[in-house]
Design an enzyme around this catalytic site. Sequence first.
Site, mmCIF file in Angstrom:
data_model
loop_
_atom_site.group_PDB
_atom_site.id
_atom_site.type_symbol
_atom_site.label_atom_id
_atom_site.label_comp_id
_atom_site.label_asym_id
_atom_site.label_seq_id
_atom_site.Cartn_x
_atom_site.Cartn_y
_atom_site.Cartn_z
ATOM 1 N N LYS A 64 0.005 -8.828 -3.316
ATOM 2 C CA LYS A 64 -1.178 -8.515 -2.498
ATOM 3 C C LYS A 64 -2.356 -7.947 -3.295
ATOM 4 O O LYS A 64 -3.500 -8.108 -2.898
ATOM 5 C CB LYS A 64 -0.784 -7.560 -1.368
ATOM 6 N N ASP A 100 -2.884 -7.210 7.710
ATOM 7 C CA ASP A 100 -1.834 -6.195 7.906
ATOM 8 C C ASP A 100 -2.320 -5.030 8.783
ATOM 9 O O ASP A 100 -1.579 -4.524 9.623
ATOM 10 C CB ASP A 100 -1.367 -5.646 6.555
ATOM 11 N N GLY A 127 2.354 3.379 -0.857
ATOM 12 C CA GLY A 127 2.458 2.173 -1.677
ATOM 13 C C GLY A 127 1.695 1.033 -1.018
ATOM 14 O O GLY A 127 0.752 1.257 -0.248
ATOM 15 N N TYR A 226 11.984 -3.792 9.436
ATOM 16 C CA TYR A 226 12.449 -4.358 10.695
ATOM 17 C C TYR A 226 13.958 -4.426 10.852
ATOM 18 O O TYR A 226 14.445 -4.834 11.897
ATOM 19 C CB TYR A 226 11.743 -5.658 11.078
#
Length: 280
Positions: A64, A100, A127, A226
Amino acid sequence: MEKYLVIGDPIGHSRSPGMQNAAFEALGMGRPYGIRHVTPGELPDFFEYARENLSGVNLTIPHKLQAVQLSDRLSGCAKRCGSVNTLIIKDGIITGDSTDGYGLENALIHCFGRSLAGKRILFCGAGGAARATAVHLADCGCSEVSFINRTVSKAEELSAMCQRCSDGIVSECAEPGDEKKCIELLERADYLIQATSVGLKESDPSALPEKYFRPGMNLCIFDTIYRRTALQELADALGIPCANGKEMLVQQGAKSFELWTGVKPDLEVMRRGFDEGVTN
Ligand code: ATR
């Protein structure tokens, strides 16, 4: 041929193909979304491949940040947070965007049913996951975005970014061992966002110790992981509302889909695609 890909290193676990292909199929567009393992060293060559052959890409760990440098253009959001999770490719031009923060904002609203205006947010972690989302929450009218992180300098960097982006926002930092400060931040927070990688492994402990929480405290916990984690079990035991990262993945994916196709996808279709975990 695949026109869309999710890439990462590692990537095998991704639920994005099942989720995105369910949305494409619902529009009669087949299943054009695939998955590819790309290492950081391969990323520049991948961009050249994508420029000629693809319409859209989702990027996950660890790409990213590097994608910010490699994109031809950046959305305002990607510029502000310094993170790219979506590439939109048109006429040979690669635009980097970040969905995001949108994903987390809408997951919080969906899971806990309240608007974020004036809310106090506390991140555990500073992070990549926190970097990609914190500035967006600061932008949506939250009154506080604070950080608990093992490496305090990373928390301070994100705190400064939030303060630059939103005048007058409260933003404090603490390290997880500072019991007094952590409890003070937790007691006044409306939402705790668990954004560390602690919990990815089944044997991991809770990202914050049990003694920092009390039964029925006025807090909602959103764990970006998740799978079921020790923190989620702790929240259930104490009667603290808690949600896992599924809805954030669905919401960020839905925004990427809309950026590529111009169509808002059916979220229920994407949730079912996620649950089925179909990978191609
Ligand atoms: P990245 O920064 O690339 O997203 P990461 O190294 O997995 O990935 O770290 C994500 C977050 O999890 C960081 O906030 C990290 O804390 P540091 O900034 O102090 O490294 C946190 N984290 C990872 N392992 C941890 C652990 N065992 N205990 C506490 N925090 C941890």
